[in-house]
Write a protein that holds these residues in place. Structure first.
Motif, PDB file in Angstrom:
ATOM      1  N   CYS A  20       0.811  -1.203   0.000  1.00 33.66           N
ATOM      2  CA  CYS A  20       0.000   0.000   0.000  1.00 33.66           C
ATOM      3  C   CYS A  20       0.848   1.257   0.000  1.00 33.66           C
ATOM      4  O   CYS A  20       0.592   2.190   0.725  1.00 33.66           O
ATOM      5  CB  CYS A  20      -0.928   0.012   1.223  1.00 33.66           C
ATOM      6  SG  CYS A  20      -2.606  -0.471   0.823  1.00 33.66           S
ATOM      7  N   ASP A  23       3.969   5.503   3.752  1.00 36.11           N
ATOM      8  CA  ASP A  23       3.226   5.940   4.927  1.00 36.11           C
ATOM      9  C   ASP A  23       3.262   7.462   4.983  1.00 36.11           C
ATOM     10  O   ASP A  23       4.213   8.071   5.454  1.00 36.11           O
ATOM     11  CB  ASP A  23       3.854   5.335   6.198  1.00 36.11           C
ATOM     12  CG  ASP A  23       3.105   5.768   7.448  1.00 36.11           C
ATOM     13  OD1 ASP A  23       3.585   5.415   8.536  1.00 36.11           O
ATOM     14  OD2 ASP A  23       2.071   6.454   7.339  1.00 36.11           O
ATOM     15  N   GLY A  30      -2.554   4.954  -0.219  1.00 37.53           N
ATOM     16  CA  GLY A  30      -1.759   3.891   0.372  1.00 37.53           C
ATOM     17  C   GLY A  30      -1.192   4.247   1.723  1.00 37.53           C
ATOM     18  O   GLY A  30      -0.449   3.478   2.304  1.00 37.53           O
ATOM     19  N   LYS A  32      -1.448   5.487   5.897  1.00 36.93           N
ATOM     20  CA  LYS A  32      -2.123   4.903   7.051  1.00 36.93           C
ATOM     21  C   LYS A  32      -3.080   5.904   7.679  1.00 36.93           C
ATOM     22  O   LYS A  32      -2.904   7.110   7.575  1.00 36.93           O
ATOM     23  CB  LYS A  32      -1.093   4.444   8.073  1.00 36.93           C
ATOM     24  CG  LYS A  32      -0.192   3.330   7.576  1.00 36.93           C
ATOM     25  CD  LYS A  32       0.803   2.911   8.633  1.00 36.93           C
ATOM     26  CE  LYS A  32       1.691   1.779   8.120  1.00 36.93           C
ATOM     27  NZ  LYS A  32       2.683   1.363   9.125  1.00 36.93           N
ATOM     28  N   ARG A 228      -5.974  -0.429  15.625  1.00 41.22           N
ATOM     29  CA  ARG A 228      -4.573  -0.730  15.365  1.00 41.22           C
ATOM     30  C   ARG A 228      -3.864  -1.121  16.664  1.00 41.22           C
ATOM     31  O   ARG A 228      -4.007  -0.463  17.701  1.00 41.22           O
ATOM     32  CB  ARG A 228      -3.886   0.505  14.771  1.00 41.22           C
ATOM     33  CG  ARG A 228      -2.428   0.289  14.399  1.00 41.22           C
ATOM     34  CD  ARG A 228      -1.733   1.627  14.208  1.00 41.22           C
ATOM     35  NE  ARG A 228      -2.329   2.393  13.139  1.00 41.22           N
ATOM     36  CZ  ARG A 228      -2.010   2.286  11.854  1.00 41.22           C
ATOM     37  NH1 ARG A 228      -1.095   1.412  11.491  1.00 41.22           N
ATOM     38  NH2 ARG A 228      -2.588   3.044  10.940  1.00 41.22           N
ATOM     39  N   GLU A 242       1.471  -4.711   9.043  1.00 43.58           N
ATOM     40  CA  GLU A 242       0.868  -3.808  10.017  1.00 43.58           C
ATOM     41  C   GLU A 242      -0.472  -3.316   9.474  1.00 43.58           C
ATOM     42  O   GLU A 242      -0.731  -3.366   8.264  1.00 43.58           O
ATOM     43  CB  GLU A 242       1.771  -2.597  10.249  1.00 43.58           C
ATOM     44  CG  GLU A 242       3.115  -2.903  10.859  1.00 43.58           C
ATOM     45  CD  GLU A 242       3.954  -1.643  11.017  1.00 43.58           C
ATOM     46  OE1 GLU A 242       3.404  -0.620  11.489  1.00 43.58           O
ATOM     47  OE2 GLU A 242       5.140  -1.677  10.674  1.00 43.58           O
ATOM     48  N   LYS A 244      -3.179  -0.679   8.201  1.00 46.47           N
ATOM     49  CA  LYS A 244      -3.134   0.596   7.487  1.00 46.47           C
ATOM     50  C   LYS A 244      -4.279   1.508   7.923  1.00 46.47           C
ATOM     51  O   LYS A 244      -4.134   2.723   7.957  1.00 46.47           O
ATOM     52  CB  LYS A 244      -3.162   0.336   5.992  1.00 46.47           C
ATOM     53  CG  LYS A 244      -1.913  -0.417   5.528  1.00 46.47           C
ATOM     54  CD  LYS A 244      -1.984  -0.836   4.096  1.00 46.47           C
ATOM     55  CE  LYS A 244      -0.682  -1.515   3.684  1.00 46.47           C
ATOM     56  NZ  LYS A 244      -0.456  -2.778   4.403  1.00 46.47           N
ATOM     57  N   CYS A 539      -4.979  -1.667  -2.357  1.00 43.65           N
ATOM     58  CA  CYS A 539      -5.237  -2.078  -0.976  1.00 43.65           C
ATOM     59  C   CYS A 539      -6.377  -3.080  -0.809  1.00 43.65           C
ATOM     60  O   CYS A 539      -7.005  -3.135   0.250  1.00 43.65           O
ATOM     61  CB  CYS A 539      -5.512  -0.847  -0.108  1.00 43.65           C
ATOM     62  SG  CYS A 539      -4.136   0.310  -0.078  1.00 43.65           S
ATOM     63  N   SER A 551      -6.194  -6.032   7.173  1.00 39.45           N
ATOM     64  CA  SER A 551      -4.986  -5.274   7.502  1.00 39.45           C
ATOM     65  C   SER A 551      -4.456  -4.510   6.297  1.00 39.45           C
ATOM     66  O   SER A 551      -3.672  -3.567   6.453  1.00 39.45           O
ATOM     67  CB  SER A 551      -3.902  -6.201   8.053  1.00 39.45           C
ATOM     68  OG  SER A 551      -3.400  -7.055   7.046  1.00 39.45           O
ATOM     69  N   GLN A 552      -4.871  -4.897   5.099  1.00 41.20           N
ATOM     70  CA  GLN A 552      -4.341  -4.251   3.902  1.00 41.20           C
ATOM     71  C   GLN A 552      -5.313  -3.258   3.272  1.00 41.20           C
ATOM     72  O   GLN A 552      -4.978  -2.597   2.283  1.00 41.20           O
ATOM     73  CB  GLN A 552      -3.901  -5.315   2.904  1.00 41.20           C
ATOM     74  CG  GLN A 552      -2.827  -6.217   3.521  1.00 41.20           C
ATOM     75  CD  GLN A 552      -2.095  -7.055   2.526  1.00 41.20           C
ATOM     76  OE1 GLN A 552      -1.510  -6.544   1.586  1.00 41.20           O
ATOM     77  NE2 GLN A 552      -2.117  -8.371   2.732  1.00 41.20           N
ATOM     78  N   CYS A 554      -6.902   0.234   2.785  1.00 42.95           N
ATOM     79  CA  CYS A 554      -6.493   1.612   3.062  1.00 42.95           C
ATOM     80  C   CYS A 554      -7.368   2.555   2.262  1.00 42.95           C
ATOM     81  O   CYS A 554      -8.064   2.143   1.326  1.00 42.95           O
ATOM     82  CB  CYS A 554      -5.009   1.839   2.761  1.00 42.95           C
ATOM     83  SG  CYS A 554      -4.579   1.744   1.005  1.00 42.95           S
TER      84      CYS A 554
END
Length: 559
Positions: A20, A23, A30, A32, A228, A242, A244, A539, A551-552, A554
């Protein structure tokens, strides 16, 4: 996973890239951040990693709890590859296939900040066994597991598991070789939780885990919330991303038509169920791969079988003639039409893409007739009469999720047409599988499906092995106790080269179908449908094991 659950070893279509982007902290392009709303039509059976066995539970829990071994978080064939999870490496296995040695990664912390310990693994397996999880039979191959169950002491010892909290070493000894045990260790049930997690259903207060998210709210039949995990970084468990999105709010909305309209209108960001059939044409024309607007929708095949269980312990289905009559009298093509093109009618126990599946038993040589054609009602009625079962009362069980009530009613009507006296009984999806899996219910027949937990026929035959029958959370809903199945499946579990024994799995699949232990009626596609806030291209990832990977998800720039 069993039932409306379980996860699948599907040949999922690629629906986007895994990564993604950068950050940027703004939740767009893409980056967070942000919050999304997810809709489910029914409450997950459990929000407890030791117990949950439905897709409603597994999709969210896959991003909260991580086992010692896991799968690549990718779509397509790549997503079937086993990788180390909380363990540093994949297990070192002894030559006789009975001893597995692993080492817990250093520096792991649960979402509450407490350190993860090697001994937590044994506690996690104890919970699976002690709580009579539907998956408990998978872990009874561990040395001492049966003794632990028999002793009835929650804090007792499983002799086949040895751990060292100082070094992180974990040793697991099996009573017999099992070529699928790595897959068993990769199931959510094996996810490590703290050793003070109680021996009770924790759905209202799920335990901490090691993963991208943590549960911060759980109100059964209303909503649950993922936030999160502040203690998780991807470098803790390489390959397990992690989060997003900061917050994922899942709302229980039984009306799938409402969910569909609200997703079209961007009030819901992702709906777990396939859209309501009445909206299908509009969605494909607007949001499908060839749609007129930006893509937001796609279908993907799964390694799944939809079927009706037939309880062989109770009348009238303790009589093979009646079971044959039901298989002959079911309109599989008619049932498939209720799924708006997402169901391929068939009569095989094993699904396509699974070793041991043959198109012949599913379609061309189905012993009950061509599943794409109308059934032979008169032949079915004759068998019911020969069995002396005409007018036998039958309760047909189903849950209230998505299409199931219509399917349950249609099935009851078909049973009535062949001479039985059937009435549907619809139960809330949050308790359905526990209800029919309790032997005291004596459920005669009803709706089920199974989405493969891992890509091996062992995972399907788990549903019909005599050793898996248990008083509660019983996965063997037909209560099949067949020496041929038990003996052959046990031998095949020791065969590492599945290609060399595919013909034997095929023969066993044929046997299950011909004994009419259940009524398979098709194999299903599932879907990804999101709002226009979600960055589809970058995403959305559909794992063949975990399905849609929260989790993916975004947001687009400014979403």
């Amino acid at each position: 996973m069993a039932i409306l659950a379980g996860l699948g070893a599907s040949a999922a279509l690629a629906t986007g890239l895994v990564a993604c982007g950068s950050d940027n902290g703004g939740g767009g392009g893409g980056g967070k951040g942000g919050s999304i709303t997810v809709a489910q039509a029914g409450q997950p059976d459990f929000l407890d990693p030791a117990l949950s066995y439905t897709t409603h539970g597994w999709e969210p829990m896959a991003v909260v709890y991580t086992p010692l071994i896991t799968y690549k978080r990718e779509d397509g064939d790549a997503g079937r590859e086993l990788i180390p999870g909380l363990a540093e490496e994949l297990p070192e296995v002894s030559k006789d296939g009975k001893v597995y040695e692993l080492t817990l990664r250093k520096g792991l912390r649960y979402s509450d900040g407490s350190p993860a310990k090697a001994s937590d693994f044994e506690h996690s397996i104890k919970r699976v066994l002690n709580l009579e999880s539907g998956a408990a039979p998978y872990y009874e191959v561990i040395e001492g597991a049966s003794d632990y169950i028999a002793a009835g002491e929650a804090d007792g010892d499983i002799s086949g598991i040895e751990t060292d909290d100082r070094t992180g070493e974990i040793t697991i000894r099996l009573t017999d070789p099992d070529v699928t045990f790595n897959n068993v260790l990769a199931m959510n049930f094996s996810a490590v939780v703290p050793s003070d997690t109680p021996f009770e259903n924790t759905t209202k207060d799920p335990p901490p885990g090691v993963g991208a998210y943590m549960f911060t709210k759980s109100v059964p039949n209303r909503e649950f919330v993922l936030e999160r995990n502040p203690h998780y970084r991807e470098d803790m468990v390489p390959g397990v991303p992690e989060a997003k999105i900061d917050t994922v709010v899942t709302k229980i909305i039984p009306n799938v038509a409402q969910q569909t309209q609200e997703t079209i209108d961007n009030k819901i960001d992702f709906m777990q169920e396939p859209p309501a059939p009445d909206f299908k044409t509009e969605i494909l024309e607007r949001f499908g791969p060839e749609g007129s607007e930006e893509q937001r929708y796609e279908e993907f095949p799964t390694a799944s079988t939809y079927y009706f269980f037939l309880n062989t312990r109770v009348a009238p289905f303790d009589d093979k003639k009646v079971r044959e009559a039901v298989n002959i009298g079911i309109d599989r093509a008619g049932l498939a039409r209720l799924y708006a093109g997402e169901m391929e009618p068939g009569c095989s126990f094993l699904p396509p893409s699974m070793p041991g599946y043959t198109e012949e038993i599913d379609v061309t040589d189905c012993p009950w007739g061509d599943p794409s054609q109308e059934p032979d009602i008169e032949r079915a009625r004759q068998l019911v009469r020969e069995a002396g079962a005409e007018g036998a009362k039958v309760t047909v069980w189903g849950d209230n999720v998505e299409t199931t009530p219509k399917v349950t009613q249609a099935y009851a009507d078909m049973l009535n047409e062949i001479g039985l006296d059937a009435e549907p009984k619809i139960v809330d999806g949050g308790v359905y599988f526990q209800t029919i899996g309790n032997q005291k219910t004596e459920a005669q027949t009803g709706f089920l499906n199974w989405f493969a937990d891992f890509p091996h026929p062992v995972n399907f035959f788990f549903l019909v092995e005599g050793d898996t029958i248990q008083p509660t959370n019983n996965p063997n809903r037909s209560n099949v106790d067949d020496e041929r199945i038990d003996s052959e499946a046990a031998k095949l579990k020791e065969e590492a080269d599945i290609e060399a024994v595919t013909d034997r799995w095929e023969a066993l699949n044929d046997h299950v179908v011909e004994e009419a232990y259940m009524v398979p009626f098709g194999h299903r596609k599932l879907t990804t449908f999101v709002s226009d806030r979600i960055d589809w291209e970058n995403c959305t990832v559909v794992s063949p094991i975990f399905y849609n990977d929260y989790s993916q998800f975004c947001l687009k720039e400014g979403g």
